[in-house]
Write a protein that holds these residues in place. Structure first.
Motif, PDB file in Angstrom:
ATOM      1  N   PHE A  74      80.594  92.920  81.717  1.00 58.03           N
ATOM      2  CA  PHE A  74      80.725  91.186  81.589  1.00 58.03           C
ATOM      3  C   PHE A  74      82.383  91.210  81.462  1.00 58.03           C
ATOM      4  O   PHE A  74      83.140  91.925  80.962  1.00 58.03           O
ATOM      5  N   ASP A  75      82.766  90.157  82.584  1.00 60.38           N
ATOM      6  CA  ASP A  75      84.322  89.734  82.623  1.00 60.38           C
ATOM      7  C   ASP A  75      84.640  89.321  81.069  1.00 60.38           C
ATOM      8  O   ASP A  75      84.139  88.279  80.590  1.00 60.38           O
ATOM      9  N   LEU A  76      85.624  89.736  80.602  1.00 59.72           N
ATOM     10  CA  LEU A  76      86.132  89.277  79.329  1.00 59.72           C
ATOM     11  C   LEU A  76      86.672  88.037  79.434  1.00 59.72           C
ATOM     12  O   LEU A  76      86.742  87.200  78.391  1.00 59.72           O
ATOM     13  N   ARG A  77      87.174  87.590  80.506  1.00 56.24           N
ATOM     14  CA  ARG A  77      87.912  86.317  80.744  1.00 56.24           C
ATOM     15  C   ARG A  77      86.925  85.172  80.882  1.00 56.24           C
ATOM     16  O   ARG A  77      87.054  83.877  80.227  1.00 56.24           O
ATOM     17  N   THR A  78      85.593  85.394  81.451  1.00 55.28           N
ATOM     18  CA  THR A  78      84.573  84.374  81.879  1.00 55.28           C
ATOM     19  C   THR A  78      83.184  84.532  81.167  1.00 55.28           C
ATOM     20  O   THR A  78      82.640  83.579  81.190  1.00 55.28           O
ATOM     21  N   GLY A  79      83.111  85.695  80.702  1.00 54.60           N
ATOM     22  CA  GLY A  79      81.808  86.090  80.180  1.00 54.60           C
ATOM     23  C   GLY A  79      80.606  86.420  81.210  1.00 54.60           C
ATOM     24  O   GLY A  79      79.647  86.885  80.763  1.00 54.60           O
ATOM     25  N   GLN A  80      81.181  86.402  82.411  1.00 58.22           N
ATOM     26  CA  GLN A  80      80.104  86.597  83.591  1.00 58.22           C
ATOM     27  C   GLN A  80      79.785  88.192  83.664  1.00 58.22           C
ATOM     28  O   GLN A  80      80.696  88.911  83.815  1.00 58.22           O
TER      29      GLN A  80
END
Ligand code: FES
Length: 112
Positions: A74-80
Motif C-alpha cells: 500500500f502506497d503510504l501517500r495515497t493508500g492505493q
C-alpha cells in the motif's frame, strides 16, 4: 460528511525515522498506524483491506508498506494497493507535528 477525530499520537522524538506507531484508541473506529519514512510522516488505517492483518507489522520500502500476510503493498501517500490480492485502498489521514507532538486528524485524507 466523514467524522474527524484529532489524536495526539506521541512526541515526535518517540517516532524516529524507520519506526511505526499503531494507534488503537477507544475514540477511533479502527486502528491507525503512523509511519516515519526518512523524516516524513504518513498515517493510514492499520487493517489491510484484503483481510484482518495489521499493516504496522509490514515492511516499508519506497514509501509503501507491504502487508505481512499476502504481500500487497500500500502506497503510504495515497493508500492505493499496488498489487493483488488487495484491491481496495486503505484510508489515509492528515498527520502533522504540533508543538513537538505527532497529531493525526483521523478522517481527513492526506492532501495529494
Ligand atoms: S491480508 Fe493483506 S494482502 Fe491479504
Amino acid at each position: 460528511m466523514a467524522e474527524v477525530t484529532r489524536v495526539v499520537a506521541c512526541p515526535l522524538a518517540q517516532l524516529p525515522p524507520g519506526e511505526v506507531l499503531r494507534l488503537d484508541r477507544a475514540e477511533l473506529r479502527a486502528p491507525v498506524s503512523v509511519f516515519n519514512v526518512d523524516g516524513e510522516l504518513y498515517a493510514i488505517d492499520d487493517t489491510c483491506t484484503h483481510a484482518d492483518e495489521s499493516l504496522s507489522e509490514g515492511w516499508v520500502e519506497d514509501c509503501a508498506v507491504e502487508c505481512p500476510r499476502h504481500a500487497s503493498a500500500f502506497d503510504l501517500r495515497t493508500g492505493q494497493p499496488s498489487s493483488p490480492p488487495a484491491i481496495t485502498p486503505v484510508r489515509t489521514h492528515l498527520v502533522e507535528v504540533v508543538d513537538g507532538d505527532v497529531v493525526v486528524e483521523v478522517g481527513t485524507p492526506r492532501p495529494r
